[in-house]
Design a protein around this motif. Structure first.
Motif, PDB file in Angstrom:
ATOM      1  N   GLN A   1      -0.238  13.316  -1.936  1.00 62.71           N
ATOM      2  CA  GLN A   1      -0.119  12.187  -1.008  1.00 62.71           C
ATOM      3  C   GLN A   1       0.025  10.909  -1.817  1.00 62.71           C
ATOM      4  OE1 GLN A   1      -2.154  12.170   2.659  1.00 62.71           O
ATOM      5  NE2 GLN A   1      -2.493   9.975   2.712  1.00 62.71           N
ATOM      6  N   LEU A   2       1.065  10.153  -1.504  1.00 63.82           N
ATOM      7  CA  LEU A   2       1.290   8.852  -2.127  1.00 63.82           C
ATOM      8  C   LEU A   2       0.794   7.788  -1.148  1.00 63.82           C
ATOM      9  CD1 LEU A   2       2.557   7.438  -4.644  1.00 63.82           C
ATOM     10  CD2 LEU A   2       4.681   7.259  -3.308  1.00 63.82           C
ATOM     11  N   PHE A   3      -0.300   7.105  -1.540  1.00 67.38           N
ATOM     12  CA  PHE A   3      -0.918   6.097  -0.677  1.00 67.38           C
ATOM     13  C   PHE A   3      -0.264   4.742  -0.924  1.00 67.38           C
ATOM     14  CE2 PHE A   3      -4.516   9.097  -0.768  1.00 67.38           C
ATOM     15  CZ  PHE A   3      -5.021   9.001   0.514  1.00 67.38           C
ATOM     16  N   ASP A   4       0.461   4.225   0.088  1.00 62.62           N
ATOM     17  CA  ASP A   4       0.873   2.817   0.007  1.00 62.62           C
ATOM     18  C   ASP A   4       0.105   2.073   1.091  1.00 62.62           C
ATOM     19  OD1 ASP A   4       1.999   0.672  -1.142  1.00 62.62           O
ATOM     20  OD2 ASP A   4       4.086   1.230  -0.780  1.00 62.62           O
ATOM     21  N   SER A   5      -1.210   2.083   0.947  1.00 63.75           N
ATOM     22  CA  SER A   5      -2.108   1.627   2.008  1.00 63.75           C
ATOM     23  C   SER A   5      -1.761   0.243   2.537  1.00 63.75           C
ATOM     24  CB  SER A   5      -3.544   1.636   1.501  1.00 63.75           C
ATOM     25  OG  SER A   5      -3.889   2.945   1.109  1.00 63.75           O
ATOM     26  N   TRP A   6      -1.338  -0.657   1.652  1.00 63.60           N
ATOM     27  CA  TRP A   6      -1.186  -2.053   2.083  1.00 63.60           C
ATOM     28  C   TRP A   6       0.264  -2.467   2.301  1.00 63.60           C
ATOM     29  CZ3 TRP A   6      -5.580  -1.178   3.456  1.00 63.60           C
ATOM     30  CH2 TRP A   6      -6.657  -0.899   2.621  1.00 63.60           C
ATOM     31  N   ALA A   7       1.192  -1.518   2.334  1.00 64.01           N
ATOM     32  CA  ALA A   7       2.616  -1.840   2.531  1.00 64.01           C
ATOM     33  C   ALA A   7       2.876  -2.487   3.894  1.00 64.01           C
ATOM     34  CB  ALA A   7       3.470  -0.582   2.388  1.00 64.01           C
ATOM     35  N   GLY A   8       1.941  -2.286   4.842  1.00 63.49           N
ATOM     36  CA  GLY A   8       2.083  -2.877   6.174  1.00 63.49           C
ATOM     37  C   GLY A   8       2.087  -4.393   6.156  1.00 63.49           C
ATOM     38  N   ALA A   9       1.820  -5.005   5.006  1.00 64.18           N
ATOM     39  CA  ALA A   9       1.888  -6.468   4.893  1.00 64.18           C
ATOM     40  C   ALA A   9       3.335  -6.963   4.853  1.00 64.18           C
ATOM     41  CB  ALA A   9       1.154  -6.920   3.624  1.00 64.18           C
TER      42      ALA A   9
ATOM     43  N   HIS B   1      11.060   1.839  -5.649  1.00 64.25           N
ATOM     44  CA  HIS B   1      10.030   2.278  -6.603  1.00 64.25           C
ATOM     45  C   HIS B   1       9.256   3.475  -6.061  1.00 64.25           C
ATOM     46  CE1 HIS B   1      11.085  -1.193  -8.935  1.00 64.25           C
ATOM     47  NE2 HIS B   1      10.930  -1.947  -7.857  1.00 64.25           N
ATOM     48  N   SER B   2       8.948   3.465  -4.763  1.00 62.04           N
ATOM     49  CA  SER B   2       8.296   4.634  -4.171  1.00 62.04           C
ATOM     50  C   SER B   2       9.261   5.820  -4.177  1.00 62.04           C
ATOM     51  CB  SER B   2       7.821   4.317  -2.750  1.00 62.04           C
ATOM     52  OG  SER B   2       6.843   3.294  -2.797  1.00 62.04           O
ATOM     53  N   ALA B   3      10.556   5.535  -3.968  1.00 58.47           N
ATOM     54  CA  ALA B   3      11.569   6.602  -3.985  1.00 58.47           C
ATOM     55  C   ALA B   3      11.683   7.217  -5.382  1.00 58.47           C
ATOM     56  CB  ALA B   3      12.918   6.056  -3.532  1.00 58.47           C
ATOM     57  N   ARG B   4      11.510   6.406  -6.400  1.00 49.11           N
ATOM     58  CA  ARG B   4      11.532   6.924  -7.771  1.00 49.11           C
ATOM     59  C   ARG B   4      10.401   7.948  -7.961  1.00 49.11           C
ATOM     60  NH1 ARG B   4      12.521   9.305 -12.065  1.00 49.11           N
ATOM     61  NH2 ARG B   4      11.395   8.716 -13.937  1.00 49.11           N
ATOM     62  N   VAL B   5       9.221   7.630  -7.420  1.00 44.71           N
ATOM     63  CA  VAL B   5       8.068   8.540  -7.542  1.00 44.71           C
ATOM     64  C   VAL B   5       8.319   9.811  -6.730  1.00 44.71           C
ATOM     65  CG1 VAL B   5       5.596   8.836  -7.113  1.00 44.71           C
ATOM     66  CG2 VAL B   5       6.472   6.593  -7.862  1.00 44.71           C
ATOM     67  N   LEU B   6       8.620   9.639  -5.444  1.00 42.70           N
ATOM     68  CA  LEU B   6       8.763  10.817  -4.570  1.00 42.70           C
ATOM     69  C   LEU B   6       9.984  11.638  -4.970  1.00 42.70           C
ATOM     70  CD1 LEU B   6       7.770   8.994  -1.272  1.00 42.70           C
ATOM     71  CD2 LEU B   6       6.447  10.800  -2.413  1.00 42.70           C
TER      72      LEU B   6
ATOM     73  N   PRO C   1       4.744  19.934  -0.907  1.00 44.03           N
ATOM     74  CA  PRO C   1       5.025  18.891   0.089  1.00 44.03           C
ATOM     75  C   PRO C   1       4.513  17.528  -0.378  1.00 44.03           C
ATOM     76  CG  PRO C   1       3.923  20.785   1.108  1.00 44.03           C
ATOM     77  CD  PRO C   1       3.893  21.005  -0.378  1.00 44.03           C
ATOM     78  N   ARG C   2       5.289  16.495  -0.042  1.00 42.17           N
ATOM     79  CA  ARG C   2       4.940  15.122  -0.417  1.00 42.17           C
ATOM     80  C   ARG C   2       4.627  14.334   0.851  1.00 42.17           C
ATOM     81  NH1 ARG C   2      10.777  14.549  -2.693  1.00 42.17           N
ATOM     82  NH2 ARG C   2      10.913  15.870  -0.841  1.00 42.17           N
ATOM     83  N   ILE C   3       3.407  13.805   0.916  1.00 46.49           N
ATOM     84  CA  ILE C   3       2.968  13.008   2.068  1.00 46.49           C
ATOM     85  C   ILE C   3       2.997  11.542   1.650  1.00 46.49           C
ATOM     86  CG2 ILE C   3       1.115  12.659   3.758  1.00 46.49           C
ATOM     87  CD1 ILE C   3      -0.088  15.377   2.724  1.00 46.49           C
ATOM     88  N   HIS C   4       3.476  10.682   2.538  1.00 47.78           N
ATOM     89  CA  HIS C   4       3.527   9.247   2.217  1.00 47.78           C
ATOM     90  C   HIS C   4       2.830   8.503   3.351  1.00 47.78           C
ATOM     91  CE1 HIS C   4       4.698   5.779   0.140  1.00 47.78           C
ATOM     92  NE2 HIS C   4       5.902   5.587   0.614  1.00 47.78           N
TER      93      HIS C   4
ATOM     94  N   ALA D   1      12.014   7.152   1.795  1.00 48.93           N
ATOM     95  CA  ALA D   1      11.605   7.061   0.392  1.00 48.93           C
ATOM     96  C   ALA D   1      11.455   8.441  -0.243  1.00 48.93           C
ATOM     97  CB  ALA D   1      10.307   6.264   0.268  1.00 48.93           C
ATOM     98  N   GLY D   2      11.471   9.499   0.566  1.00 50.72           N
ATOM     99  CA  GLY D   2      11.455  10.847  -0.014  1.00 50.72           C
ATOM    100  C   GLY D   2      10.258  11.676   0.377  1.00 50.72           C
ATOM    101  N   ALA D   3       9.643  11.365   1.522  1.00 48.11           N
ATOM    102  CA  ALA D   3       8.476  12.132   1.950  1.00 48.11           C
ATOM    103  C   ALA D   3       8.897  13.354   2.769  1.00 48.11           C
ATOM    104  CB  ALA D   3       7.570  11.247   2.799  1.00 48.11           C
TER     105      ALA D   3
END
Ligand code: CP3
Length: 342
Positions: A203-211, A224-229, A238-241, A256-258
């Motif tokens: 699981q890739l946590f982008d907890s604060w992206a909602g800002a 950048h998240s797409a590079r990771v996923l 499986p990849r959870i975002h 982004a690749g989830a």
């Protein structure tokens, strides 16, 4: 991954395959809501406990034993790889990550990373201890996404407004992208170590992206998240975002690749699926605050989430964000039983 783990309800739901029952786990299921956690952590700092494979193993197993959840999540923190890469930081109880010298300049960025797999050898060891202990229960590895990690590094700690983060993002976009490029590599290395050691999902946590607005997310964060996923596309897990307050970002976060998009409690799952598209599962999304209401309300709302989950290509039951430390753990156990038998 063994056949049993591939066949687990959690991995199957994450892949959008039919399941005997909806799988359930909770973000922050290992933590202060459990008396056995508070006991074992007494007198041991958060970062130190993340670096001790014996403690990581025990703490990761605690919620599986107690609640019978369908997946374990590795006990660690999103800032563990940053500390391992040399950033001077601490995790302060009741506050969160605090960075001694926040990153503000090109010279600061140039000093960051890389992370070598051997820098997190204790994570590799903990996962290798956990996988046989867990048997048929899959283990989820995780990391923080570049935006959320950057926010801690630039602000120096938690923030409500992300003013310094946004000042760099909008004011010095080249520096911002240089920082996130380094963070994506650190995150990728950290997740590859966990996958190499045997986790069944990440699981890739982008907890604060909602800002962010969708346009700014797409311009400053998604690559950048797409590079990771994308770097994990061939890893076979499986990849959870996931992020909080991401109603306008759900489609982009999927792009982004989830394989699975985590949804907070603000967006009904059926609506989330119409945004995300028919080829991705969803995870969520009971409001963690509902667990403080009478059981009849918890049961009614959990059944609503389950019903909405039926209208998605795959549903992993979870909360819309982490378990609050004050949560009664017996309510969590009861909720797991409800999800399994509903
Ligand atoms: O059970 C699990 O979910 C696994 C463990 C886990 C922790 N942190 C342990 C932890 C996970 C998945 C995380 C991820 C994490 N850490 C995120 C993304 C998830 C989210 O909540 O959005 C973020 C933003 C962090 C940064 C961080 N670390 C915060 C905001 C805090 C809370 C500060 C506090 O004390 O309230 C931490 C500390 C932390 N990480 C604790 C735990 C169990 C509490 C510290 C303690 O028990 O002493």
């Amino acid at each position: 991954m063994t056949t049993t783990l591939q066949d687990s309800a959690f991995v199957r739901a994450a892949r959008g395959l039919p399941v005997p029952h909806t799988p359930v786990w909770f973000m922050r299921q290992a933590g202060r809501s459990l008396p056995e956690y508070r006991k074992i952590r007494a007198g041991v700092g958060m970062l130190e406990s993340c670096r001790r494979p014996d403690l990581v193993t025990e703490i990761t197993l605690q919620p599986v034993r107690r609640h019978g959840v369908d997946a374990a999540i590795l006990f660690s923190d999103i800032v563990v790889p940053l500390a391992a890469a040399g950033v001077d930081l601490d995790i302060v109880a009741g506050t969160g990550p605090v960075v001694a010298e926040p990153i503000r300049t090109a010279a600061d960025v140039a000093r960051l990373g890389p992370l070598e797999p051997s820098d997190v050898g204790y994570v590799d060891e903990a996962v290798r201890l956990l996988v046989p202990e867990l048997g048929a229960t899959p283990l989820i590895g995780f990391a923080g996404a570049p935006f959320t990690l950057a926010s801690y590094l630039i602000e120096g700690g938690p923030s409500r407004t992300y003013l310094k983060t946004k000042a760099m993002m909008y004011g010095e976009p080249d520096l911002w992208h240089a920082l996130c490029t380094r963070l994506a590599e650190i995150t990728l290395t950290f997740l590859r170590v966990q996958i190499g050691a045997g986790v069944s999902a990440v699981q890739l946590f982008d907890s604060w992206a909602g800002a962010l607005s969708e346009a700014d997310y797409r311009r400053y964060v998604l690559p950048h998240s797409a590079r990771v996923l994308g770097g994990l596309a061939d890893a076979g897990v499986p990849r959870i975002h996931f992020g909080v307050g991401t109603a306008v970002l759900l489609k982009a976060m999927g792009e982004a690749g989830a394989d699975v998009v985590g949804v907070d409690w603000r967006t009904p799952l059926a609506e989330a699926t119409t945004l995300i598209g028919p080829d991705k599962a969803v995870q969520g999304n009971l409001d963690p605050a509902i667990l403080f209401a009478p059981w009849e309300v918890v049961a009614r709302e959990a059944k609503r989430v389950l019903a909405e989950g039926k209208a998605t290509p795959g549903h992993v039951f979870n909360l819309g964000h982490g378990v609050m430390p004050e949560t009664d753990p017996d309510v969590l156990t009861r909720l797991v039983d409800l999800v399994h038998t509903a």
